[in-house]
Design a protein around this motif. Structure first.
Motif, short mmCIF file in Angstrom:
data_model
loop_
_atom_site.label_atom_id
_atom_site.label_comp_id
_atom_site.label_asym_id
_atom_site.label_seq_id
_atom_site.Cartn_x
_atom_site.Cartn_y
_atom_site.Cartn_z
N LEU A 189 0.82 -1.19 0.00
CA LEU A 189 -0.25 -0.13 0.00
C LEU A 189 0.80 1.05 0.00
N SER A 224 0.40 5.12 -1.32
CA SER A 224 0.58 6.71 -0.38
C SER A 224 1.51 7.54 -0.78
N ASN A 251 -1.79 10.13 4.54
CA ASN A 251 -0.71 9.37 3.96
C ASN A 251 0.72 9.46 4.34
N SER A 290 0.21 -4.14 -4.34
CA SER A 290 0.23 -2.86 -4.90
C SER A 290 -0.65 -2.63 -6.29
N ALA A 326 -4.18 -2.98 -5.11
CA ALA A 326 -4.90 -1.92 -4.84
C ALA A 326 -4.65 -0.47 -5.78
#
Length: 302
Positions: free
Chosen positions: A21, A25, A215, A254, A257
């Motif tokens: 993730l 961000s 983030n 990744s 997402a």
């Protein structure tokens, strides 16, 4: 499976998830906070969190003068140089493309160990390395056909190679320092390395929103502090080979997402190349002994 190993597996899985993730961000935050300023903010938060954790454990972070050059050097290579490459790379490329490049680090480490430490690689590991390189090459060629962004891949290559070098530099320190101390010192030195570069950048303060701030906190607290601490624990309990398998989950998380949250879409050739690259990494790691990853952390990976 013992309670200790179950805990290590849970921590390694959690780490792979949040590092996957982290590319999202970075992609969001770097639009407002320039790459080196983002690195400074991230590791200032991480260093503070790690220092407070040391205080909670009533430990003073010690560092022998003889180890200062190696500890500082590892921090600069594994944090400053790594995130100079990754943050700039993610700014240019998609989060998905960037994570797949970083996902090849176990293969690069295995090859570096073969070249510099003369460790043996089995035929399946050589095949895995070739597959991984071919998959990345296919993805890069297709990306350049769609939109010429060679500088982004150059930045990601710098990040990947610096992480491999960081692993070699950190290993001698593991026998002399607690994993929390290593993570703290390297985060501190690496964070300080961003300062002269950050001074030359301009933050878009007018575009700074609560989402961007969230983030940055996520990157500092979870990815740079907690995630690396968890990963080092998994290394000590599970070993480098098994832990590498969890690292290989990063591009999977990744890419999925990025599609669901950012709406990023890869072409079929890019997806195929990424799948071949990840498969090559798995083959290299699982082919008897596995490719080693770093033995301690700060962020990286992710």
């Amino acid at each position: 499976m013992t309670h200790e190993r179950r805990g290590a597996v849970a921590k390694a899985t959690f780490t792979a998830f949040i590092w996957g993730l982290s590319f999202l961000s970075i992609k969001l935050a770097v639009q407002v906070i320039p790459p080196m300023s983002l690195g400074l903010a991230r590791f200032a938060i991480a260093s503070l969190a790690l220092w407070l954790l040391l205080l909670a454990r009533r430990r003073r972070p010690g560092l022998a003068l003889r180890d200062l050059p190696l500890m500082a050097g590892a921090g600069l290579v594994g944090v400053t140089v790594y995130f100079m490459g990754e943050n700039n790379g993610v700014l240019i490329l998609s989060a998905s493309e960037s994570s797949i490049i970083i996902g090849t680090i176990p293969v690069l480490t295995a090859v570096a160990e073969r070249l510099f430490l003369r460790t043996r690689m089995r035929p399946a590991q050589y095949l895995g390395a070739v597959l991984s390189a071919a998959g990345v090459a296919a993805m890069v060629v297709e990306s350049l056909r769609l939109s010429a962004r060679p500088l982004g891949y150059l930045y990601m290559a710098v990040a990947a190679l610096s992480w491999v070098a960081y692993g070699f530099m950190t290993r001698p320190l593991l026998a002399r320092y607690d994993r929390l101390e290593i993570t703290f010192w390297q985060s501190l030195f690496g964070g300080a390395g961003f300062i002269p570069f950050a001074l030359a950048e301009t933050v878009r303060w007018e575009a700074l929103t609560p989402l961007v701030g969230f983030n940055v906190l996520f990157l500092g607290l979870f990815c740079s502090a907690l995630g690396y601490l968890f990963y080092v624990t998994s290394l000590q309990v599970l070993g480098a080979g098994v832990s590498s398998v969890f690292i290989n989950l990063i591009p999977v998380v990744s890419v999925a997402a990025s599609f669901l949250i950012l709406g990023e879409r890869l072409t079929m050739l890019q997806l195929a190349g990424g799948a071949v690259a990840v498969a090559g990494v798995y083959l290299t790691v699982l082919a008897g002994g596995g490719a080693k990853t770093t033995e301690a952390a700060p962020e990286a990976a992710p």
